[in-house]
Design a protein around this motif. Structure first.
Motif, PDB file in Angstrom:
ATOM      1  N   GLY A  60       0.790  -1.228   0.000  1.00 14.77           N
ATOM      2  CA  GLY A  60       0.000   0.000   0.000  1.00 14.77           C
ATOM      3  C   GLY A  60       0.815   1.268   0.000  1.00 14.77           C
TER       4      GLY A  60
ATOM      5  N   ARG B 109       2.834   2.574  -4.147  1.00 19.70           N
ATOM      6  CA  ARG B 109       1.861   3.015  -5.151  1.00 19.70           C
ATOM      7  C   ARG B 109       2.230   2.618  -6.579  1.00 19.70           C
TER       8      ARG B 109
ATOM      9  N   LEU C  92      -0.808   0.452  -8.420  1.00 19.74           N
ATOM     10  CA  LEU C  92      -2.120   1.056  -8.612  1.00 19.74           C
ATOM     11  C   LEU C  92      -2.814   0.471  -9.842  1.00 19.74           C
TER      12      LEU C  92
ATOM     13  N   LYS D 100     -11.051   6.445  -7.465  1.00 24.82           N
ATOM     14  CA  LYS D 100      -9.611   6.650  -7.589  1.00 24.82           C
ATOM     15  C   LYS D 100      -8.962   5.339  -7.996  1.00 24.82           C
ATOM     16  N   LEU D 101      -7.720   5.433  -8.438  1.00 23.69           N
ATOM     17  CA  LEU D 101      -6.948   4.211  -8.637  1.00 23.69           C
ATOM     18  C   LEU D 101      -6.717   3.591  -7.260  1.00 23.69           C
TER      19      LEU D 101
ATOM     20  N   ARG E   7      -3.602  -4.221  -1.672  1.00 26.08           N
ATOM     21  CA  ARG E   7      -4.368  -4.158  -0.440  1.00 26.08           C
ATOM     22  C   ARG E   7      -5.873  -4.129  -0.698  1.00 26.08           C
TER      23      ARG E   7
ATOM     24  N   ASP F 200      -0.038   5.975 -16.778  1.00 27.20           N
ATOM     25  CA  ASP F 200       0.422   7.332 -16.502  1.00 27.20           C
ATOM     26  C   ASP F 200       0.789   7.489 -15.027  1.00 27.20           C
ATOM     27  N   ALA F 201      -0.109   7.000 -14.153  1.00 29.42           N
ATOM     28  CA  ALA F 201       0.163   7.125 -12.717  1.00 29.42           C
ATOM     29  C   ALA F 201       1.409   6.333 -12.339  1.00 29.42           C
TER      30      ALA F 201
ATOM     31  N   GLY G 177       4.433   8.073 -13.251  1.00 32.59           N
ATOM     32  CA  GLY G 177       4.637   9.150 -12.295  1.00 32.59           C
ATOM     33  C   GLY G 177       5.276   8.646 -11.019  1.00 32.59           C
ATOM     34  N   VAL G 178       4.804   7.512 -10.527  1.00 30.46           N
ATOM     35  CA  VAL G 178       5.353   6.962  -9.286  1.00 30.46           C
ATOM     36  C   VAL G 178       6.819   6.580  -9.484  1.00 30.46           C
TER      37      VAL G 178
END
Lengths: 372, 451
Positions: free
Chosen positions: A50, A53, A56, A72-73, A78, A97-98, A101-102
């Protein structure tokens, strides 16, 4: 509650999993690209996950009962599956994309010292950045650094590389009677530490090296001795009064360079035949560095994608060379014909007809060219 | 307008039991425990339409009805007094001047929820208020409103005050619970929600100070009566802590029907902007809600008057609206620099991020550094797009709402004041000397109401 199966669709692949399974574990049952990457989740450690990220995913349909998508993603490690849930991982642009970003965030303060890092070649963050990272960085500031600390004679902590997955904290909590290290401070200056530079003494604390996804916790008996891809992993065991004694030896010739627990395809320590996780004790890990200490079972299978398995394959078929066909029978040394972009040189000289590397003289003196 | 919460805040000695009791204190405890059952109290709160005053505005009655009630498992009520949002100081005012109001509200709420041990988790910096609360609890206990068998109803209740250690993140309910358990204040991953698994894995309700004090008038006047105050789904009164460039900073009780313009300019409330300056921008609900320029603050994008309530402030979403939040009303006049202001907030969020999940841990620090460059004349035009991209990748991708809270102010500042950021980049010399950007946002209203 036994064997209640739940239908879940991940990236358009439908499968049935036991109730209570997380999305991540369901996706691992599918395997391959569909399994989200996980930097902090460790199925053998209760409560992990968790935090990083990277796993996701988008839930495009909550369940059969409540088909609304989740706003949300969600962290797939979890979130448990529901009947009729539809999950998008690699088929969702939002997720990709997320995740990019992470990965970018994880890398901005990472030293990227892979060439001198012992973890290189078996590093989760390295794999993740190959998959999702960019070649360049947009971060133009000095990176956060910490001093290196020796946590006793066996383990070195290089906090600069840490991504704060908390796995080592959970190991100490769940494997040892008393946790002697933890996370101090908060935000981007939080760090794993023993507070007053104590050493970690527990007999099983060496497992923090195995669970560390990056090179933050390394084996002092192995540091800078060799690169993992030069070593041959061998399954071995010994009668150990403290632990299962089932390990992987990393040999080069006759010499045992290091000993680790056996890791599965997700980089986690394997369960033995009784279903118990194969944590190993410090004695097996750090003290038994002779082949005579061990009963060797045979070579260990390493994922084909891993750099460790390079050159360990026989009978590899080479891909078909289609270039001569594309280039009208010529087999050029360079793919781009330099005359296309430059008119300084002599267009009548074919680069593929030059023997050896081309120099400036090649183009001045035509005698170097072989007759047609 | 008749004040409900702050009715007696200037009565001498109201901090102590005698004066408080003389002015009608602890009536609601008598009503609730003697005449109503716990379910009736919950029903009354539901009818009142009370919304959580801590920031999210979730209906309190609904939150209470979600509380799991398994047999033989204790339930807990926690009062969230970890008020650390920059610009918000309403809870401090309540606890400092009307401590018994909070204790009274907590007794009634504990009764409704069946909590025999309730906690006040108070911000570490409010050290002196701990003593005030402890004294109020002791007085209530002496007079039989706390302890065993309260007023002969058979209901036992104890209230404990626990000090935090100065972390903003412990205002997030699950981080607060972790901290209360004596652990590092990292937010938990939800689900499970605290209503099912909270303090010591037992069902728990966490409510803001103001929410719990509002229970007192709801029981005293009845839920339906309370719901008549205010407008639409914004029922009752709300405390607003106003600060910034206004003549009369302080805590004001409003009934959510007045317009933003009236609130800023009327003498009853903020009293206008000092030194003849103009209104430039305002953060209507505490530092984490989006900043609004004057023209969008006073009127919505549709041209309607904007009112001080949950719906009206949120009108237009984040594109042209903001949020009621926790009621920290920060006013900026035309001397203030939005870039510098945003940098201050980014520094705060960088410092307060718990460091648990990667986007917030790394992203808040990155945003601060980029903003610092822009503020000190070292920025590039591409930095503005970069900032936008960083905040976009933090928002919604974190465990707790702190990530969103860090991202929203930056997003709104760029959305509404992009030319001021650009001005900073293009005039690096001048932006160091001058502490303000463009005057183009000065308010369009020439004759303010009530002045």
């Amino acid at each position: 509650m036994s064997e209640q199966l739940i239908k879940v669709t991940i990236d358009n692949i439908t499968l049935e999993v036991p109730a209570g399974t997380t999305i991540l574990n369901a996706a691992r049952m599918v395997g391959g690209e569909v399994a989200p990457p996980a930097m902090c989740y460790y199925s053998k450690l209760e409560g992990s996950g968790g935090k990083c990220r990277t796993c996701l995913v988008e839930v495009s349909k909550g369940s059969e009962k409540d088909p609304r998508p989740m706003p949300k993603l969600v962290a797939s490690c979890r979130t448990t599956v529901m009947e009729g849930m539809e999950v998008k991982n690699i088929t969702s642009e939002k997720v990709i994309d997320a995740r990019n970003g992470v990965v970018e965030m994880l890398l901005i303060n990472h030293p990227l010292d892979c060439p001198v890092c012992d973890q290189a070649g078996e590093c989760d963050l390295q794999d993740l950045s190959y998959g999702h990272g960019k070649a360049g960085t947009r971060y133009e500031f000095p990176r956060r650094t910490f001093d290196r600390h020796d946590l006793g004679p066996y383990i070195q902590l290089h906090m600069t590389r840490c991504i704060l997955c908390y796995r080592c904290v959970y190991v100490a909590d769940q494997l040892t009677g008393k946790r002697e290290h933890g996370v101090l401070d908060r935000g981007d200056h939080s760090q794993i530490a023993t507070y007053i530079e104590r050493s970690l003494e527990n007999d099983f604390i060496g497992n923090v090296i195995d669970v560390c996804p990056v090179g933050a916790l390394t084996d002092r008996t192995f540091r800078f001795k060799n690169r993992v891809w030069f070593l041959k992993p061998m399954n071995a065991h010994r009668d150990c009064p403290k632990c299962s004694g089932r390990v992987t030896l990393w040999n080069r010739g006759e010499e045992v360079y290091r000993v680790t627990a056996r890791k599965d395809q997700w980089g986690e320590i394997e369960n033995d035949e009784n279903g118990k996780t194969g944590w190993i004790c410090n004695e097996c890990r750090f003290e038994k560095k002779q082949t005579s200490d061990w009963v060797i079972e045979g070579p260990r299978d390493i994922s084909r994608q891993s750099v460790i398995s390079q050159n360990h394959y026989l009978k590899v078929e080479e891909p078909q060379n289609v270039l001569p066909e594309v280039m009208g029978g010529r087999n050029p040394k360079l793919l781009m014909d330099i005359h296309d972009v430059s008119d300084v040189n002599k267009p009548e000289i074919h680069l593929s007809e030059i023997q050896g590397p081309a120099t400036s003289q090649t183009f001045e003196d035509n005698s170097n060219i072989n007759p047609q | 307008m008749k004040k409900i919460l702050l009715e007696n805040d200037h009565v001498e000695g109201i901090r102590f039991f005698e004066a408080y009791r003389k002015h009608g204190g602890y009536r609601s405890v008598e009503t609730a425990l003697k005449q109503m059952g716990p379910d009736a109290v919950v029903e009354e709160v539901k009818k009142s339409g009370l919304r959580g005053r801590g920031g999210a505005g979730f209906p309190t009655g609904m939150k209470w009805s979600f509380l799991a009630k398994p047999e033989g498992v204790p339930r807990y009520l926690i009062c969230n007094a970890d008020e650390s949002e920059p610009g918000t100081f309403k809870d401090r005012y309540l606890m400092e001047f009307l401590p018994h109001l909070l204790i009274e509200g907590m007794i009634v709420s504990s009764y409704a929820l069946g909590s025999n041990r309730s906690y006040i988790y108070i911000r570490g910096e409010y050290a002196w208020i701990v003593d005030i609360l402890e004294q109020a609890i002791a007085e209530a206990k002496q007079n039989g409103f706390l302890g065993k068998n309260i007023l002969g109803s058979g209901f036992d209740c104890e209230i404990y005050v626990q000090r935090g250690a100065g972390a903003y993140i412990c205002g997030e309910e699950t981080a607060l619970i972790e901290s209360l358990e004596g652990k590092r204040g990292n937010p938990r991953i939800k689900p499970p929600f605290p209503a099912v698994k909270g303090l010591w894995d037992c069902p728990t309700v966490v409510n803001n100070v103001e929410t719990l004090t509002a229970v007192v008038p709801i029981i005293n006047m009845g839920g339906e009566e309370y719901a008549k105050i205010g407008v639409g789904k914004s029922t009752g009164t709300k405390l607003i802590s106003a600060c910034g460039n206004i003549n009369k900073p302080g805590v004001y009780e409003i009934d959510m029907t007045i317009s933003v313009e009236e609130f800023i300019y009327s003498d009853e409330y903020c009293g206008g902007i000092p030194n003849g300056k103009k209104l430039k921008a305002c953060i209507p609900g505490g530092s984490s809600v989006p900043i609004l320029p004057a023209n969008l603050l006073l009127k919505t994008a549709k041209g309607e008057t904007r009112y001080m309530n949950y719906e009206s402030l949120a009108d237009g979403g984040f594109v042209s609206g903001s949020m009621m939040g926790s009621g920290g009303f920060i006013v900026l006049d035309d001397d203030q620099c939005v870039v510098r202001h945003t940098l201050t907030l980014a520094t705060f969020y960088r410092h307060e991020s718990c460091g648990q999940c990667s986007p917030c841990r790394e992203g808040t620090g990155w945003m601060e550094k980029v903003l610092k460059n822009i503020e000190y004349g070292k920025g590039k035009l591409s930095d503005i797009d970069l900032l936008w991209d960083i905040q976009r990748r933090i928002e919604g991708n974190t465990i707790c709402p702190l990530g969103d809270a860090a991202a929203w102010p930056v997003a709104a500042a760029i959305r509404h004041f992009r030319d001021e950021f650009e001005w900073h980049v293009l005039n690096p010399e001048e932006c160091l000397k001058r502490n303000y950007g463009l005057a183009g946002y000065a308010d369009p209203i020439h004759v303010p109401v009530g002045s």
